[in-house]
Enzyme design. Structure first.
Site, short mmCIF file in Angstrom:
data_model
loop_
_atom_site.label_atom_id
_atom_site.label_comp_id
_atom_site.label_asym_id
_atom_site.label_seq_id
_atom_site.Cartn_x
_atom_site.Cartn_y
_atom_site.Cartn_z
N ILE A 10 1.01 -1.52 0.06
CA ILE A 10 -0.10 -0.23 -0.11
C ILE A 10 0.53 1.04 0.24
N ASP A 14 1.78 1.75 -6.75
CA ASP A 14 0.71 0.90 -7.61
C ASP A 14 0.01 0.89 -6.02
N LEU A 58 5.46 -9.45 4.41
CA LEU A 58 5.43 -10.80 3.21
C LEU A 58 6.18 -12.29 3.86
N LEU A 79 0.98 -6.50 -3.84
CA LEU A 79 1.30 -5.48 -4.70
C LEU A 79 2.95 -5.99 -4.14
N SER A 83 11.33 -4.56 -5.41
CA SER A 83 10.67 -4.27 -6.82
C SER A 83 11.57 -3.85 -7.51
N SER A 134 5.71 -9.47 -14.16
CA SER A 134 6.06 -8.50 -14.18
C SER A 134 6.66 -8.81 -15.52
N GLU A 136 9.64 -8.59 -16.45
CA GLU A 136 10.70 -8.94 -15.78
C GLU A 136 10.90 -9.91 -16.56
N TYR A 158 15.56 -10.97 -9.25
CA TYR A 158 13.69 -10.33 -9.24
C TYR A 158 13.50 -10.90 -9.88
N HIS A 188 4.83 0.56 -15.33
CA HIS A 188 4.49 1.87 -15.22
C HIS A 188 4.78 3.03 -14.22
P1 NAP Z 1 7.20 0.00 -5.05
O1 NAP Z 1 6.45 1.61 -5.15
O2 NAP Z 1 8.48 -0.76 -5.49
O3 NAP Z 1 6.63 -0.93 -3.41
C1 NAP Z 1 7.01 -2.25 -3.31
C2 NAP Z 1 5.74 -1.57 -2.06
O4 NAP Z 1 6.56 -3.35 -1.41
C3 NAP Z 1 6.36 -0.89 -1.03
O5 NAP Z 1 5.02 -0.52 -0.29
C4 NAP Z 1 6.58 -2.36 0.27
O6 NAP Z 1 6.45 -1.29 1.61
C5 NAP Z 1 6.32 -3.12 -0.18
N1 NAP Z 1 7.14 -4.26 0.67
C6 NAP Z 1 8.29 -4.59 0.49
N2 NAP Z 1 8.96 -5.51 1.59
C7 NAP Z 1 7.90 -5.83 1.64
C8 NAP Z 1 7.48 -6.75 2.93
N3 NAP Z 1 8.69 -7.66 3.24
N4 NAP Z 1 6.26 -7.33 4.04
C9 NAP Z 1 5.44 -6.33 2.99
N5 NAP Z 1 5.42 -5.29 1.88
C10 NAP Z 1 6.69 -5.00 1.52
O7 NAP Z 1 6.61 -1.08 -6.44
P2 NAP Z 1 5.29 -0.86 -7.19
O8 NAP Z 1 5.79 -0.01 -8.54
O9 NAP Z 1 3.79 -0.12 -6.73
O10 NAP Z 1 5.28 -1.96 -7.52
C11 NAP Z 1 3.94 -2.82 -7.74
C12 NAP Z 1 3.93 -3.92 -7.94
O11 NAP Z 1 3.96 -4.47 -8.56
C13 NAP Z 1 5.50 -5.10 -7.25
O12 NAP Z 1 5.83 -6.24 -6.72
C14 NAP Z 1 6.25 -5.00 -8.47
O13 NAP Z 1 7.22 -5.79 -8.44
C15 NAP Z 1 5.60 -5.24 -9.64
N6 NAP Z 1 5.82 -4.58 -10.78
C16 NAP Z 1 5.28 -2.99 -10.92
C17 NAP Z 1 5.66 -2.54 -12.04
C18 NAP Z 1 6.24 -1.47 -12.61
O14 NAP Z 1 6.50 -0.27 -13.51
N7 NAP Z 1 5.63 0.27 -11.35
C19 NAP Z 1 5.16 -3.50 -13.31
C20 NAP Z 1 5.49 -4.95 -13.24
C21 NAP Z 1 5.52 -5.63 -11.45
P3 NAP Z 1 7.28 -0.59 2.48
O15 NAP Z 1 7.00 0.82 2.22
O16 NAP Z 1 7.13 -1.94 4.21
O17 NAP Z 1 8.85 -0.98 1.90
N1 GDD Z 2 17.42 2.57 -11.94
C1 GDD Z 2 18.24 2.85 -12.72
N2 GDD Z 2 19.14 3.97 -13.44
N3 GDD Z 2 17.89 2.66 -14.95
C2 GDD Z 2 18.52 3.13 -15.39
C3 GDD Z 2 19.43 3.99 -15.57
C4 GDD Z 2 19.47 4.75 -14.22
O1 GDD Z 2 20.68 5.44 -13.87
N4 GDD Z 2 20.20 3.78 -16.32
C5 GDD Z 2 19.92 3.39 -17.62
N5 GDD Z 2 18.45 2.52 -16.89
C6 GDD Z 2 18.14 1.40 -17.75
C7 GDD Z 2 18.29 -0.04 -16.91
O2 GDD Z 2 18.95 -0.07 -16.98
C8 GDD Z 2 16.62 -0.25 -17.46
O3 GDD Z 2 17.72 -0.81 -18.65
C9 GDD Z 2 15.60 0.82 -18.15
O4 GDD Z 2 16.17 2.14 -17.93
C10 GDD Z 2 14.96 0.51 -16.37
O5 GDD Z 2 15.33 0.07 -15.30
P1 GDD Z 2 13.98 0.97 -14.12
O6 GDD Z 2 13.48 1.90 -14.13
O7 GDD Z 2 15.19 0.47 -12.96
O8 GDD Z 2 13.21 -0.32 -14.41
P2 GDD Z 2 13.78 -1.40 -14.85
O9 GDD Z 2 12.95 -1.88 -16.35
O10 GDD Z 2 14.52 -2.31 -14.58
O11 GDD Z 2 12.42 -2.53 -14.12
C11 GDD Z 2 10.82 -2.04 -13.28
O12 GDD Z 2 9.50 -2.42 -14.41
C12 GDD Z 2 9.35 -3.70 -14.41
C13 GDD Z 2 8.76 -4.23 -15.30
O13 GDD Z 2 9.27 -4.03 -16.37
C14 GDD Z 2 10.33 -2.17 -11.99
O14 GDD Z 2 9.06 -1.48 -11.94
C15 GDD Z 2 10.59 -3.75 -11.55
O15 GDD Z 2 9.82 -3.78 -10.59
C16 GDD Z 2 9.24 -4.60 -12.78
O16 GDD Z 2 9.14 -5.95 -12.60
#
Ligand code: NAP
Ligand code: GDD
Length: 341
Positions: A10, A14, A58, A79, A83, A134, A136, A158, A188
């Protein structure tokens, strides 16, 4: 009676958008929070005032059973995760425990609290479960665009942990007849995105440079390509998946891919800056194994759920830059306030 939803994660990006969406749909929303004095909880209490909080982690099976018993949810959205992909190499075991085994613990909490003991029980009256899978998991992609049938080849601890959670969700559906589904979500973003992810790192970097607070922005691999959408659109898809007649997995993405270089160009242009004068390429930010190209084929979600993204890449980047310019100009702290307004 209002439907009741329990959201793990929460305090994350997301979690906040999903809570707002479910509240607007008339749900009673509960969020799982961990830790004795989690620094993000005051922000949740301030900005999501109608969300109720329940303690749990978790990593702790008993706490999840207690949370499900207390809340008695109709729907659970898992969620919570570690991450940030680079962290998963530094703390691979913790990532496996939270992002992978955490899924097992939530599913077990639901199974135990629902009294499901026999194989292939009836799905009537069951708690519905959403797993945040994801893109990923596709990793070194076998085909482009990626669909629900594209094989997985994860490139990070991951991604491997997410693949475990994904298959386990499928397995609980097949083994116990549970309404358990995975959304395979592509990247997103939003003004609420964590500052460590590249879109927000860039929007904050641009804002700092524009306001004279920094001169350069250090980035890693500029050639990687991602399918970037708006988080508010993606949480609607999560809810649609749990509201569907049948439990199925869906790919959720925009179907458009852009390089990090294109993201940088768009963000600096939105603030009338020349990115080549400010961006420094730093190979220490490259990953041990990179995901080079992600691009979704969201056809199944469009045709079966009626889901469509509403915000373009260009609008998303411009909004993030504008919001961070305002935030920093007003003296805000990106880690604390923000961007949630
Ligand atoms: P986020 O902002 O990094 O949030 C992660 C959440 O997980 C935080 O609320 C964190 O809480 C909680 N958490 C971490 N460790 C925990 C534990 N041990 N027990 C309970 N909660 C814990 O991630 P998000 O971008 O909102 O993404 C939500 C979900 O979608 C994640 O599972 C992520 O992997 C997945 N996802 C995200 C994307 C994307 O692009 N955003 C894409 C694909 C999948 P704390 O505040 O306590 O640390
Ligand atoms: N973070 C970060 N920082 N990424 C960088 C940088 C930097 O300085 N420079 C280049 N990148 C490139 C990374 O190498 C990667 O290819 C891309 O930017 C995106 O990186 P992130 O924004 O860290 O996201 P991600 O794609 O690795 O992962 C996110 O998306 C996944 C879904 O495809 C996360 O939200 C994951 O939790 C999620 O599952």
């Amino acid at each position: 009676m209002a439907r009741r939803a329990l959201i793990t994660g929460i305090t994350g990006q997301d979690g906040s958008y999903l809570a707002e969406h479910l509240l607007s749909e008339g749900y009673e929303v509960w969020g799982l929070v961990r830790g004795q004095a989690n620094p993000r909880v005051p922000r949740v209490r301030r900005l999501l005032q109608d969300v109720r909080l329940v303690r749990g982690d978790l990593l702790d099976q008993g706490s999840l059973i207690s949370a499900v018993e207390k809340v008695q949810p109709d729907e659970v959205y898992n969620l919570g995760a570690i991450s940030f992909v680079p962290m998963s190499w530094e703390q691979a075991e913790l990532t496996a425990e939270v992002t992978g085994m955490g899924v097992l613990r939530v599913l077990e909490a639901i199974r135990v609290c629902s009294g499901i003991t026999a194989s292939r029980g009836s799905s009537a009256g069951q708690i519905r479960f959403y797993q945040a899978s994801s893109s990923e998991m596709f990793g070194q992609v076998r085909e482009t665009p990626q669909t629900e049938r594209t094989p997985f080849h994860p490139r990070s601890p991951y991604g491997v942990a997410k693949a475990y959670g994904h298959f386990l969700t499928q397995n609980y559906r097949e083994s116990y007849g549970m309404f358990a589904v995975s959304g395979i979500l592509f990247n997103h973003e939003s003004p609420r995105r964590g500052a460590e992810f590249v879109t927000r790192k860039v929007s904050l970097g641009v804002a700092r440079i524009k306001l004279g607070m920094a001169a350069e922005l250090r980035l890693g691999n500029l050639e990687a390509r991602r399918d970037w959408g708006f988080a508010g659109d993606f949480v609607r898809a999560m809810h649609m998946m749990l509201s569907a007649a049948d439990p199925e997995d869906y790919v959720i993405g925009t179907g458009r891919t852009h390089s990090v270089r294109e993201l940088v160009e768009a963000a600096f242009a939105a603030a009338d800056l020349d990115w080549e004068r400010h961006v420094v390429c730093d190979t220490s930010l490259h990953r041990p194994a990179e995901v080079d190209l992600l691009c979704a084929d969201p056809k199944k979600a469009r045709t079966q759920l009626g889901w469509e993204p509403t915000v373009s890449f260009e609008e998303l980047v411009a909004t993030m830059v504008e919001t961070d310019l305002r935030l920093l100009a007003d003296g805000g702290d990106p880690e604390q306030d923000s961007s949630w307004a």
